[in-house]
Scaffold this active site. Structure first.
Site, PDB file in Angstrom:
ATOM      1  N   TYR A 250       0.858  -1.185   0.000  1.00 32.62           N
ATOM      2  CA  TYR A 250       0.000   0.000   0.000  1.00 32.62           C
ATOM      3  C   TYR A 250       0.893   1.234   0.000  1.00 32.62           C
ATOM      4  CZ  TYR A 250      -2.984   3.712   1.944  1.00 32.62           C
ATOM      5  OH  TYR A 250      -3.659   4.885   2.160  1.00 32.62           O
TER       6      TYR A 250
ATOM      7  N   GLU B  54      -3.735   7.422  -3.845  1.00 35.47           N
ATOM      8  CA  GLU B  54      -3.586   6.181  -3.086  1.00 35.47           C
ATOM      9  C   GLU B  54      -3.469   5.002  -4.047  1.00 35.47           C
ATOM     10  OE1 GLU B  54      -6.059   4.904   0.682  1.00 35.47           O
ATOM     11  OE2 GLU B  54      -6.895   3.920  -1.071  1.00 35.47           O
TER      12      GLU B  54
END
Ligand code: GDP
Ligand code: MN
Length: 380
Positions: free
Chosen positions: A101, A190
């Site tokens: 991530y 993101e």
């Protein structure tokens, strides 16, 4: 403004961040054609402005063009968290060895840019932060100093990524993502998951991308990515009329002058036991056309049962606003009762004007709280 996954990936691609090749499709036939062009296994992905598509059945692997067509049929029209799927992104499927991530956003507390990186990707980041906060590496970048490569090294070590090949690729991606974030005037970029393939190649498999609305005038290309159909019809109408409006889900329509006053009006409605139907700011003006436009937008929402008009006269005088309201009511028919609270500069004169004209469904209250209570009562 939120971008669809495929739009965010297009910006990633422009800044040199590796993404998979893909095509847009709006019908099962187009999905089949896209899969034929891409060849081999593909992923069929719902394009909606919400997360958790995988869990909701909006992301599916397809073995061949026929399968892609079938998966497209299943996903199109699906309702994901209130967003109906009208568009698909067909992407060449990736083999996944690891899911990381990586994100960049603002940390308002420290007034810096904040990167977050963890090897526990693929799940919601809030989950990681709650379950294993130590796994989440953070990096603050001072916007005046700008990004320095050694900082990327630090966050990569901090996340416990020890494969030299991965380190090298993620180093480059962090630097490019910083440029992408700054140069697009983004508020959030993101990548979840940032994958590592079995061959050790690192790639962005998803994109969540938010651009600052106030900077869109600098980015014609990004502004053109806005999808009007993704917004409630009232908000579309507001945008066309230049009215500052946000739809909420209550039944008391709200209209005020000044964002701060409108925000506190929403609070007072809640305090009086009601639920606001919208946020709507008249801004500095109170001219009749501005009021007509705002009322048209507010009453386009079928849930609205009463309207609270909260005005504080400052530079715009109360009597001017009162004239605006009366003129507006002369130009249009409003079925819902309207409660007016008028205070500040020339409030007295304004209230007198309203009292003299006394339109049938207009109620004048002296304070904000009393006006809110009245509006809530009338909405019942
Ligand atoms: P989200 O659920 O809205 O965050 O959508 P994502 O784009 O993150 O996809 C959800 C999940 O689908 C990912 O975490 C992956 O596990 C899986 N997925 C997406 N694309 C691929 C792919 O190309 N290959 C494989 N094997 N899985 C994929
Ligand atoms: Mn994702």
């Amino acid at each position: 403004m939120d971008l669809y996954e495929h739009q965010g990936k297009e910006l990633f691609r422009r800044f040199g961040i590796p993404v998979s090749e893909g095509r847009l499709a709006t019908t099962p036939a187009e999905a089949r054609a896209a899969a034929e062009e891409l060849q081999g296994q593909v992923v069929v992905k719902a394009q909606v402005l919400t997360g958790g598509r995988g869990k909701a059945g909006g992301v599916k692997l397809a073995e061949d063009p026929t399968d892609a067509e079938r998966k497209a049929e299943e996903i199109l029209g699906l309702d994901i968290n209130g967003h109906v799927v009208r568009k698909l992104w067909i992407e060449r499927a990736s083999e996944i060895a690891k899911e990381y991530y990586l994100s960049v956003t603002f940390d308002r507390g420290t007034k810096t840019v904040l990167f977050m990186l963890t090897t526990e990707g693929g799940v919601e980041i809030e989950e990681v932060a709650a379950r294993s906060p130590e796994a989440l590496a953070r990096l603050h970048v001072d916007p005046l100093e700008g990004f320095q490569p050694y900082q990327a090294r630090r966050v990569i070590y901090g996340a416990g990524i020890d494969d030299p090949g991965e380190q090298k690729q993620i180093m480059a991606i962090v630097g490019k993502l910083y440029r992408c974030f700054v140069e697009s005037d983004a508020m959030l970029c993101e990548i979840n998951p940032l994958i590592v393939t079995p061959e050790g190649e690192v790639r962005a498999l998803d994109s969540k991308f938010t651009v600052d609305d106030n900077a869109l005038y600098k980015h014609e290309d990004i502004a053109a990515m806005r999808d009007p159909e993704a917004y409630p019809p009232e908000e579309r109408m507001a945008r066309e009329k230049g009215v500052t409006y946000v739809k909420l889900d209550g039944d008391v329509g709200i209209l005020g002058n000044g964002a701060g006053l409108v925000m506190s009006t929403l609070d007072v409605i809640a305090l009086a036991g009601g639920r606001p139907a919208n946020f709507c700011d008249l801004g500095g003006g109170g001219d009749a056309q501005g009021v007509v436009d705002a009322l048209e937008v507010i009453t386009a929402d079928p849930q609205v049962r009463s309207i609270l008009f909260n005005i504080f006269g400052g530079i715009t005088r109360g009597d001017e606003v009162a004239r605006g309201i009366l003129q507006a009511l002369g130009q249009m028919t409003i079925d819902q009762p309207i409660v007016v609270r008028l205070d500040g500069t020339n409030a007295e004169e304004g209230r007198e004007l309203l009292a003299e004209a006394a339109p049938a469904n207009l109620h004048v209250e002296p304070t904000m709280l009393e006006a809110a209570r009245r509006a809530v009562e009338l909405a019942e």
